[in-house]
Design a protein around this motif. Sequence first.
Motif, PDB file in Angstrom:
ATOM      1  N   ARG A  39     -29.661  26.180  19.617  1.00 61.40           N
ATOM      2  CA  ARG A  39     -30.166  25.004  20.336  1.00 61.40           C
ATOM      3  C   ARG A  39     -31.647  24.791  20.051  1.00 61.40           C
ATOM      4  N   ALA A  40     -32.391  25.889  19.953  1.00 57.66           N
ATOM      5  CA  ALA A  40     -33.816  25.785  19.669  1.00 57.66           C
ATOM      6  C   ALA A  40     -34.081  25.217  18.280  1.00 57.66           C
ATOM      7  N   MET A  41     -33.111  25.355  17.383  1.00 59.24           N
ATOM      8  CA  MET A  41     -33.254  24.808  16.036  1.00 59.24           C
ATOM      9  C   MET A  41     -32.420  23.543  15.855  1.00 59.24           C
ATOM     10  N   ASN A  42     -31.859  23.051  16.963  1.00 59.00           N
ATOM     11  CA  ASN A  42     -31.081  21.817  16.957  1.00 59.00           C
ATOM     12  C   ASN A  42     -29.872  21.911  16.026  1.00 59.00           C
ATOM     13  N   ARG A  43     -29.189  23.040  16.079  1.00 62.62           N
ATOM     14  CA  ARG A  43     -27.993  23.240  15.257  1.00 62.62           C
ATOM     15  C   ARG A  43     -26.820  23.621  16.150  1.00 62.62           C
ATOM     16  N   SER A  44     -25.634  23.192  15.776  1.00 61.23           N
ATOM     17  CA  SER A  44     -24.441  23.615  16.499  1.00 61.23           C
ATOM     18  C   SER A  44     -24.024  24.987  15.995  1.00 61.23           C
TER      19      SER A  44
ATOM     20  N   ALA B  47     -35.316  14.241   5.168  1.00 66.23           N
ATOM     21  CA  ALA B  47     -35.038  15.040   3.979  1.00 66.23           C
ATOM     22  C   ALA B  47     -35.539  16.468   4.112  1.00 66.23           C
ATOM     23  N   SER B  48     -36.289  16.752   5.166  1.00 64.62           N
ATOM     24  CA  SER B  48     -36.841  18.093   5.331  1.00 64.62           C
ATOM     25  C   SER B  48     -35.753  19.072   5.761  1.00 64.62           C
ATOM     26  N   PRO B  49     -35.786  20.307   5.252  1.00 59.40           N
ATOM     27  CA  PRO B  49     -34.782  21.304   5.663  1.00 59.40           C
ATOM     28  C   PRO B  49     -34.904  21.696   7.129  1.00 59.40           C
ATOM     29  N   ILE B  50     -36.031  21.387   7.777  1.00 56.42           N
ATOM     30  CA  ILE B  50     -36.175  21.717   9.195  1.00 56.42           C
ATOM     31  C   ILE B  50     -36.075  20.470  10.071  1.00 56.42           C
ATOM     32  N   TYR B  51     -35.617  19.355   9.492  1.00 60.06           N
ATOM     33  CA  TYR B  51     -35.536  18.110  10.270  1.00 60.06           C
ATOM     34  C   TYR B  51     -34.606  18.282  11.471  1.00 60.06           C
ATOM     35  N   GLY B  52     -35.073  17.840  12.615  1.00 60.64           N
ATOM     36  CA  GLY B  52     -34.296  17.944  13.839  1.00 60.64           C
ATOM     37  C   GLY B  52     -34.587  19.191  14.650  1.00 60.64           C
ATOM     38  N   MET B  53     -35.303  20.146  14.062  1.00 57.96           N
ATOM     39  CA  MET B  53     -35.630  21.360  14.795  1.00 57.96           C
ATOM     40  C   MET B  53     -36.744  21.055  15.800  1.00 57.96           C
TER      41      MET B  53
END
Length: 475
Positions: free
Chosen positions: A271-276, A411-417
């Motif tokens: 959740r902290a990285m905005n990933r399921s 396009a960033s690999p950390i987008y949404g984090m």
Amino acid sequence: MAWLPGAIRACYFLAALLFILGLKRMSSPRSARAGIVWAGVGMALAVAATFALPGLGHRGLILAALSIGTAAAWWSGRRVAMTAMPQMVALYNGMGGGAAAAIGAVELVGFAGAAVTLLDGRSFTADGQAPGTAQLSLAVLGALIGAVSFSGSLVAFAKLQGWLDRRFTFSGQRVVNLLVLALAIVLGAMLVGGRLTPPLIAGFFALALLFGLMMTLPIGGADMPVVISLYNAFTGLAVAFEGFVLGNEAMIIAGTVVGAAGTLLTQLMARAMNRSLGNVLFGNFGATTGAAQAIAGAQKPIEASDAAVMMAYAERVVIVPGYGMAVAQAQHKVWEFARLLIERGVKVKFAIHPVAGRMPGHMNVLLAEAGVPYDLIADMDEINPEFPSTDVALVIGANDVVNPLAKTDPASPIYGMPILDVAAAKNVIVVKRGKGTGFAGIENALFYADNARMLYGDGQAVAGELVAALKTLDA
């Protein structure tokens, strides 16, 4: 002695109680040390009770293995640097998963008819007792999860140690990974169905180990905290399942507690990285979706004396530690600098991102080691609303967790984090050894912002310069 099994069960119950109470105390930095001691006492009690089991074989070999393992753990634990602790955790966690897988392998081989005496003294032969479906299912499931945790944790260790490239991907990787997992499940189902042949058992373990490798290889370094937590949960579950197979209450309870805690922590990290959680398991971590966003401007340097003056006359200062601070072992000097600011009437706080560093809680441990009071440490959700009213944000060694591209560049690999909103502060000072990228391998737009200044140098040396400059002002 008729009373012995009951006494052993009582010891296991007490050990389980110590595990749970110890884990509860680990939830707070104030009581975490005591919690570790409590859990350690519980484990020692469980091991001692196991040696008293009736019919236990190979006590000498078990004692020798315990002695070797204890000596190796003591030696490595005393020598490992704080910066290397994440890979140490990954390695130890992998050993736990490997042990659970080994128990499953011994059980399956024993079920297959190769006369094997297990740790609790039972023996199975071709004309002996046939295992039940439930027992076989748990043995296979524990072996599968333990093998995945073992090989995956070894890859995580190698990545954190710098022995492997951060990511390894190829076209159709997700499909191949799922096929490997599916084949392992099919072979496992055949084992549960009674086809307990050595080639089938070997193939099952080979596929399980291969899946652990392939699942971890594409994962980028920025996502490694989630991976460590995930495999911690896997190891706990594997131990619990094998505990059911052996009928060992201590293994069942300890594994369940570790598995539950690891699962909750994995969800929090994801959740902290905005990933399921599904993306954690099967996604290509760190994959980009197009051309990277161009960053305008230039990095603007600042001297330590000027930075010290800026913070000395500020009303609010927020210090954001990261992995670079751990590498430089600068936490003590940083806290000394913070104390001097507080003595001047400056309101100082430390901001911690949930995945700062290389493992959950990495920065909290460093700050606690330096003696930073817990009430000065704020998490991301608590501190983010305060950045707009912060006069100076001092970033020391943090990179990806303060990168504004996580909000602006798809396009960033950390987008949404979710990130620490350091860019919203009135002034930002970034302590960094050079102009290199963070662990995710991307540029940080914060370093080029109009309100940001770069203070280049080793974290500990720079912190020492800030302390000296502040003392000069007070002289």
